[in-house]
Design a protein around this motif. Structure first.
Motif, PDB file in Angstrom:
ATOM      1  N   LEU A 134      30.547  36.231  67.142  1.00 47.89           N
ATOM      2  CA  LEU A 134      30.517  37.463  67.952  1.00 47.89           C
ATOM      3  C   LEU A 134      30.969  38.640  67.078  1.00 47.89           C
ATOM      4  O   LEU A 134      31.632  39.549  67.552  1.00 47.89           O
ATOM      5  N   SER A 135      30.600  38.607  65.801  1.00 50.55           N
ATOM      6  CA  SER A 135      31.071  39.661  64.901  1.00 50.55           C
ATOM      7  C   SER A 135      30.429  41.014  65.176  1.00 50.55           C
ATOM      8  O   SER A 135      31.005  42.050  64.868  1.00 50.55           O
ATOM      9  N   SER A 136      29.215  41.003  65.717  1.00 45.23           N
ATOM     10  CA  SER A 136      28.535  42.268  66.034  1.00 45.23           C
ATOM     11  C   SER A 136      27.621  42.016  67.228  1.00 45.23           C
ATOM     12  O   SER A 136      27.387  40.861  67.605  1.00 45.23           O
ATOM     13  N   ALA A 137      27.072  43.087  67.776  1.00 40.95           N
ATOM     14  CA  ALA A 137      26.145  42.934  68.902  1.00 40.95           C
ATOM     15  C   ALA A 137      24.917  42.125  68.475  1.00 40.95           C
ATOM     16  O   ALA A 137      24.422  41.284  69.235  1.00 40.95           O
ATOM     17  N   GLN A 138      24.461  42.344  67.246  1.00 42.96           N
ATOM     18  CA  GLN A 138      23.286  41.604  66.750  1.00 42.96           C
ATOM     19  C   GLN A 138      23.602  40.112  66.667  1.00 42.96           C
ATOM     20  O   GLN A 138      22.769  39.277  67.038  1.00 42.96           O
ATOM     21  N   ASP A 139      24.791  39.780  66.187  1.00 43.30           N
ATOM     22  CA  ASP A 139      25.175  38.356  66.098  1.00 43.30           C
ATOM     23  C   ASP A 139      25.233  37.737  67.490  1.00 43.30           C
ATOM     24  O   ASP A 139      24.809  36.597  67.691  1.00 43.30           O
ATOM     25  N   ALA A 140      25.768  38.481  68.449  1.00 42.13           N
ATOM     26  CA  ALA A 140      25.859  37.966  69.823  1.00 42.13           C
ATOM     27  C   ALA A 140      24.463  37.772  70.413  1.00 42.13           C
ATOM     28  O   ALA A 140      24.206  36.803  71.136  1.00 42.13           O
ATOM     29  N   GLU A 141      23.548  38.691  70.077  1.00 45.64           N
ATOM     30  CA  GLU A 141      22.160  38.553  70.578  1.00 45.64           C
ATOM     31  C   GLU A 141      21.472  37.327  69.979  1.00 45.64           C
ATOM     32  O   GLU A 141      20.692  36.647  70.657  1.00 45.64           O
ATOM     33  N   LEU A 142      21.769  37.033  68.718  1.00 45.53           N
ATOM     34  CA  LEU A 142      21.192  35.832  68.091  1.00 45.53           C
ATOM     35  C   LEU A 142      21.639  34.582  68.839  1.00 45.53           C
ATOM     36  O   LEU A 142      20.854  33.665  69.092  1.00 45.53           O
ATOM     37  N   LEU A 143      22.919  34.548  69.201  1.00 49.09           N
ATOM     38  CA  LEU A 143      23.447  33.392  69.946  1.00 49.09           C
ATOM     39  C   LEU A 143      22.790  33.316  71.321  1.00 49.09           C
ATOM     40  O   LEU A 143      22.398  32.229  71.771  1.00 49.09           O
ATOM     41  N   ALA A 144      22.642  34.470  71.976  1.00 54.82           N
ATOM     42  CA  ALA A 144      22.005  34.491  73.305  1.00 54.82           C
ATOM     43  C   ALA A 144      20.608  33.908  73.232  1.00 54.82           C
ATOM     44  O   ALA A 144      20.189  33.111  74.080  1.00 54.82           O
ATOM     45  N   ASP A 145      19.885  34.291  72.185  1.00 52.47           N
ATOM     46  CA  ASP A 145      18.516  33.821  72.003  1.00 52.47           C
ATOM     47  C   ASP A 145      18.494  32.300  71.818  1.00 52.47           C
ATOM     48  O   ASP A 145      17.700  31.588  72.423  1.00 52.47           O
ATOM     49  N   ARG A 146      19.414  31.804  71.011  1.00 53.45           N
ATOM     50  CA  ARG A 146      19.489  30.359  70.756  1.00 53.45           C
ATOM     51  C   ARG A 146      19.826  29.607  72.054  1.00 53.45           C
ATOM     52  O   ARG A 146      19.193  28.594  72.380  1.00 53.45           O
ATOM     53  N   LEU A 147      20.807  30.106  72.796  1.00 52.73           N
ATOM     54  CA  LEU A 147      21.233  29.420  74.028  1.00 52.73           C
ATOM     55  C   LEU A 147      20.094  29.393  75.048  1.00 52.73           C
ATOM     56  O   LEU A 147      19.884  28.392  75.727  1.00 52.73           O
ATOM     57  N   ALA A 148      19.355  30.506  75.113  1.00 54.08           N
ATOM     58  CA  ALA A 148      18.270  30.595  76.095  1.00 54.08           C
ATOM     59  C   ALA A 148      17.160  29.600  75.775  1.00 54.08           C
ATOM     60  O   ALA A 148      16.440  29.150  76.664  1.00 54.08           O
ATOM     61  N   ARG A 149      17.021  29.245  74.496  1.00 54.53           N
ATOM     62  CA  ARG A 149      15.934  28.350  74.099  1.00 54.53           C
ATOM     63  C   ARG A 149      16.341  26.881  74.069  1.00 54.53           C
ATOM     64  O   ARG A 149      15.527  26.012  73.849  1.00 54.53           O
ATOM     65  N   LEU A 150      17.633  26.607  74.290  1.00 59.53           N
ATOM     66  CA  LEU A 150      18.098  25.227  74.141  1.00 59.53           C
ATOM     67  C   LEU A 150      17.600  24.296  75.245  1.00 59.53           C
ATOM     68  O   LEU A 150      17.419  23.110  75.012  1.00 59.53           O
ATOM     69  N   GLY A 151      17.449  24.807  76.433  1.00 64.16           N
ATOM     70  CA  GLY A 151      17.065  23.940  77.554  1.00 64.16           C
ATOM     71  C   GLY A 151      18.264  23.125  77.999  1.00 64.16           C
ATOM     72  O   GLY A 151      18.936  23.459  78.956  1.00 64.16           O
TER      73      GLY A 151
END
Ligand SMILES: Cc1cc2nc3c(=O)[nH]c(=O)nc-3n(C[C@H](O)[C@H](O)[C@H](O)COP(=O)(O)OP(=O)(O)OC[C@H]3O[C@@H](n4cnc5c(N)ncnc54)[C@H](O)[C@@H]3O)c2cc1C
Length: 399
Positions: A134-151
């Protein structure tokens, strides 16, 4: 740039503030309000983005929640502060210049360093390459994207401090299909009273977060983590929250820093090696009677305001005053519907009183939402930003 600034550029005292986070914005708005009528002072604020990063809400960003669009240039309208969007790549403390995006150079007479910190992914092998942060908003968005695709699958949150707890709870609430494992050396809420700690533990259990305390992650792998002792835990995503580190820019500039790279300050928040440099927020190592402050917004905003007051005093030929601050709370969100607020003594040790449940949710939201309106108020009434708990007897020896 306004006509006033252009006219003043040749002879003005140039104050450059690095970082428009909670601390840097407080410094910029407070100082601008104090020097508004002075033609001979020019304030410049440098930040990587125009949008204000609400760091205290990055665990919400990491779970796909949309945050308000808060524009730093819009907030600065009417203050006279010049905003420079860019990435600071170097500070030359001898030449008194800041390099931006490697191709622009900004000279300063006084520098305020408020570039914050990032998750310390250098702590164990593999974290830099394989873990989300969660170092930056971009890093947090990357995690959000990964979580959304995990199923479905397993998410390991490494680090049982406050960011780890808030992240694990938020992920479990937003993604009930995922198996969330919170790993850390310490029991979550270890610094709280037994009552607050028990509440926190029960809330994590209710959300389905598996907590394993007393473990140490020694390696992050592409598909999991390895613990001290050799055990491996498989994971589809790993979030690293264990420890923070500061940008190496300050140390590279020859400023005196501590073992974590934070700029060591004197009692007035000036660098002990370069008195024309002030350090604020997470990037500063500020000693109080109870020890060196740790990074929080509750302490970071006052450091920004105090640096501004000190600069204003020095510009008027006066001595800056010592900075004093005492903690008063530790608010922790547990998803959107639950929270714990541990009230503390000025040295951050827990008081008996804590809030839980809906009351705590309201309290935490009020705290998290308060910086932006505070900046707006400070533009008109600078004194309104100058109130914070000074810490009483806990901070007196820092004088
Ligand atoms: C999930 C989470 C929840 C939290 N909750 C709380 C809480 O409830 N209460 C509390 O008190 N604290 C909380 N904190 C801690 C708090 O967010 C930090 O202490 C605070 O953000 C520090 O403020 P700062 O201004 O020093 O740094 P930051 O807010 O990190 O701002 C630094 C700014 O500098 C910019 N920057 C960095 N490097 C560069 C560069 N090289 N060039 C240009 N710009 C750069 C960044 O983009 C950013 O805008 C929380 C933190 C997290 C992650």
């Amino acid at each position: 740039m306004s006509a006033r600034q252009e006219a003043g550029t040749a002879t003005a005292h140039r104050v450059v503030i690095l970082g428009a986070g909670y601390a840097g914005l407080a410094a910029a708005i407070q100082l601008a309000a104090r020097v508004k009528r002075r033609e001979d002072v020019q304030v410049t604020l440098v930040n990587a983005q125009e949008r204000f990063t609400e760091r205290m809400r990055l665990h919400m960003t990491a779970t796909g929640q949309r945050l308000a669009e808060l524009s730093v240039p819009e907030l600065l309208e009417g203050t006279g502060v010049q905003f420079v969007r860019g990435w600071v790549t170097a500070v030359d403390a001898d030449a008194k210049t800041v390099r931006i995006d490697d191709d622009r150079v900004l000279p300063y007479d006084t520098l305020v360093y408020g570039l914050g910190g990032v998750a310390d992914t250098s702590a164990v092998p593999g974290a830099e390459d394989h873990a989300y942060t969660l170092s930056s908003a971009q890093d947090a968005e990357l995690l959000a994207d990964r979580l959304a695709r995990l199923g479905n699958g397993t998410v390991v949150v490494a680090g049982s401090g406050l960011t780890g707890i808030e992240s694990a709870a938020e992920i479990a609430e937003r993604h009930p299909e995922l198996n969330v494992v919170l790993l850390g050396r310490q029991e979550p809420g270890a610094a709280m009273t037994p009552k607050a700690r028990a509440y926190l533990r029960a809330a994590l259990h209710r959300l389905g977060v598996q907590v394993r305390a007393g473990v140490e992650v020694v390696k992050v792998l592409p598909d999991g983590v390895e613990l001290a002792g050799g055990e491996s835990i498989a994971a589809d995503a790993v979030q690293w929250t264990s420890g923070t580190r500061i940008s190496p820019l300050a140390a590279a500039a020859g400023l005196a820093v501590d073992e974590r790279g934070r700029i060591v300050t004197d009692a007035t928040l000036r660098s002990v090696s370069h008195p024309e440099v002030y350090a604020i927020g997470d990037a500063a190592a500020i000693r109080q009677g109870y020890g060196v402050m740790h990074g929080t917004c509750q302490g970071g905003m006052p450091t920004g305001v105090h640096a501004a007051l000190s600069i204003d005093r020095v510009l008027k030929g006066r001595q800056p005053k010592p900075f004093r601050f005492g903690y008063y709370h530790t608010p922790v969100s547990l998803g959107r519907g639950d929270a714990v607020v541990q009230f503390t003594r000025p040295d951050d040790s827990p008081r008996r009183f804590c809030l839980t449940g809906r009351m705590a949710v309201r309290y935490k939201e009020t705290v998290t939402a308060s910086p932006w309106p505070t900046y707006g108020r400070m533009k008109k009434m600078p004194a309104s930003g100058a109130f914070w708990p000074r810490g009483g007897r806990f901070t007196r020896e820092a004088k």
